[in-house]
Design a protein around this motif. Structure first.
Motif, short mmCIF file in Angstrom:
data_model
loop_
_atom_site.label_atom_id
_atom_site.label_comp_id
_atom_site.label_asym_id
_atom_site.label_seq_id
_atom_site.Cartn_x
_atom_site.Cartn_y
_atom_site.Cartn_z
N ASN A 21 -2.27 -10.68 8.86
CA ASN A 21 -3.21 -9.58 9.04
C ASN A 21 -4.61 -10.01 8.63
O ASN A 21 -4.81 -10.51 7.52
N GLU A 22 -5.55 -9.84 9.50
CA GLU A 22 -6.98 -10.01 9.21
C GLU A 22 -7.31 -11.22 8.36
O GLU A 22 -7.78 -11.07 7.22
N HIS A 28 0.35 -9.38 4.81
CA HIS A 28 -0.68 -8.35 4.81
C HIS A 28 -1.32 -8.32 3.42
O HIS A 28 -0.93 -7.54 2.57
N GLN A 75 0.80 -1.22 0.00
CA GLN A 75 0.00 0.00 0.00
C GLN A 75 0.84 1.27 0.00
O GLN A 75 0.34 2.34 -0.34
N TRP A 119 -4.50 3.85 11.39
CA TRP A 119 -4.39 3.56 9.97
C TRP A 119 -4.79 4.81 9.23
O TRP A 119 -5.95 5.16 9.25
N TYR A 170 -12.70 -1.09 12.80
CA TYR A 170 -13.20 -0.08 11.87
C TYR A 170 -14.66 0.27 12.07
O TYR A 170 -15.03 1.42 12.11
N GLU A 208 -5.44 2.01 -1.47
CA GLU A 208 -6.48 1.32 -0.72
C GLU A 208 -7.11 0.22 -1.60
O GLU A 208 -8.25 0.30 -2.04
N TRP A 209 -6.33 -0.79 -1.91
CA TRP A 209 -6.78 -1.98 -2.63
C TRP A 209 -7.71 -1.63 -3.81
O TRP A 209 -7.30 -0.83 -4.64
N GLU A 260 -4.85 -1.24 14.03
CA GLU A 260 -5.44 -0.41 12.97
C GLU A 260 -6.73 0.20 13.48
O GLU A 260 -7.53 -0.47 14.14
C1 BGC Z 1 -6.58 -3.57 6.08
C2 BGC Z 1 -5.84 -2.44 5.41
C3 BGC Z 1 -6.82 -1.48 4.77
C4 BGC Z 1 -7.72 -0.93 5.84
C5 BGC Z 1 -8.71 0.12 5.37
C6 BGC Z 1 -7.80 -3.12 6.86
O1 BGC Z 1 -8.76 -4.10 6.84
O2 BGC Z 1 -5.71 -4.30 6.91
O3 BGC Z 1 -4.93 -2.98 4.50
O4 BGC Z 1 -6.21 -0.48 4.03
O5 BGC Z 1 -8.47 -1.99 6.38
O6 BGC Z 1 -9.68 -0.39 4.53
#
Ligand code: BGC
Length: 405
Positions: free
Chosen positions: A157-158, A113, A22, A353, A257, A360-361, A315
């Protein structure tokens, strides 16, 4: 008069979190690079060019009083092809980690990740348990090469997000949409974490090893299904990973989040709109994720009750192109962490984060998660108001009402 809550302890860690693909730019041997080149996602290109500009970025973090930073080592740089180790890239990451050390910024190093080398994906990636040893070789090599430079290891990660994104929703390589496969990949990643834990501890018995698990608060989105679906989602997405990996954590990294409003009709709308995340919210930001600060409190309490291990927020953030909501969100998060501490939760650090506006993917560079913006042409870094706010929180070591800033 409201009770005065004590500040965070002096050794509480404050900083930001990122991932190689990223921010670095040009991770040409990764599956996400190939995925983008074949037109499935925006092209990452040189991106933030953090690969070259890391020193400048770390100096800025130091200036902002950050005491920790989470980054990932790109597996596809170290093993560009099956069985081939690139020594130059090992030296590069040594310099990167040394630079953090010199600045007294503690490192959280993630080993997986979202991205894998393309050659590994061609073999079926984490779908095939028989492939796990390729990743474990990388893990062992990292422990041996970078052992004295890393403060905290994050194996994966996740796992839930990775399995859902790449194998259920088809939003990431290899773009499959099969719930059984997604579940298999998730289970396999849990066992990959356990095996990585053993590998790292064997080489570095004293080091701290954990992983970053995304926790979401699931509440009823109404209707009859709203009675039982939130519990089901909580079990599958939050609890199961903890059950499977409980014994393999020295600390637990939590990514927070949003709070999700779950009901059958919300899910149906989500799948139909292909905006699965977007409909499970009570308010949207531009990515459709919504974080309610009380979620952090609830989720920290939950993680502590289940795991009884030191916790770090690895994050938490918001895509906020105008930088108008981020300060409020950070303040809510910090206040929620403080409440959790007062209630006995062992929370030891907060990594926002993210440091830079990064890739962002699937939404490329249009999302703005950073405390610092990056000029797309010159790569010039410009700290935002929220970056200054965060520095003030760090200096005070306690929340600073957003109205005071
Ligand atoms: C991920 C990050 C991503 C962030 C925001 C997380 O789930 O680990 O790579 O950028 O969310 O969407």
């Amino acid at each position: 008069m409201a009770k005065r809550i004590s500040p965070f302890p002096r050794n509480f860690l404050w900083g930001t979190s990122s991932a190689a693909h990223q921010v670095e730019g040009e991770t040409r041997n990764s599956d996400w690079w190939h995925w983008a080149v074949s037109g499935h996602a925006p092209f990452p290109g040189v991106g933030c060019d953090h690969y070259r500009l890391y020193e400048e970025d770390f100096l800025l973090m130091q200036k902002m009083h950050h005491t920790a930073h989470r980054l990932s080592i790109e597996w596809s740089r170290i093993f560009p092809q099956e069985g081939v180790v690139n020594r130059k890239e090992i030296d590069h990451y040594k310099k990167v980690l040394l630079s953090l050390k010199d600045k007294h910024i503690q490192s959280f190093v993630t080993l997986h990740h979202m991205t894998s080398p393309q050659w590994f994906s061609n073999k079926g990636g984490f779908k095939n348990k028989a492939n796990n040893h390729f990743f474990l070789d990388f893990v062992t090599l990292c422990a041996k090469e970078f052992g004295d430079l890393v403060d905290f290891w994050i194996t994966v990660n996740e796992p839930v997000t990775y399995a859902a994104k790449s194998y259920l929703l088809g939003n990431g390589p290899p773009g499959e949409k099969n719930i059984i496969t997604a579940f298999r990949v998730f289970l396999n990643l849990a066992s990959v974490h356990n095996a990585s834990y053993v590998r790292i501890k064997k080489t570095l018995p004293q080091t701290q090893v954990g992983s970053s698990h995304v926790l979401t608060e699931y509440v009823s989105g109404g209707g009859v299904s709203g009675f039982f679906l939130p519990s089901l989602f909580h079990f599958v997405n939050n609890s199961l990973y903890f059950i499977l990996t409980k014994k393999s954590h020295d600390f637990v990294g939590i990514n927070c989040y949003y709070r999700a409003h779950i009901s059958l009709s919300n899910l149906y709308r989500g799948l139909k709109e292909e905006d699965y995340e977007g409909v499970m919210r009570d308010e949207r930001h531009d990515l459709g994720l919504f974080l309610d600060s009380t979620s952090i409190y609830t989720l920290l309490k939950y993680a502590w009750d289940v795991m009884k291990k030191p916790l770090y927020i690895t994050e938490h953030g918001i895509s906020d192109p105008t930088d108008t909501k981020r300060i409020g969100h950070m303040n809510d998060a910090v206040t929620s962490m403080q409440r959790a501490r007062e209630d006995g939760v062992d929370i030891r650090g907060y990594l926002h984060w993210s440091f830079l506006d990064n890739y962002e993917w699937s939404s490329g560079f249009s999302s703005k998660f950073g405390l610092v913006s990056v000029d797309p042409k010159t790569k010039k870094r410009t700290p935002k108001k929220s970056a200054r706010y965060f520095s003030s929180v760090i200096k005070r070591n306690e929340p600073l009402g957003s109205e005071n800033f």
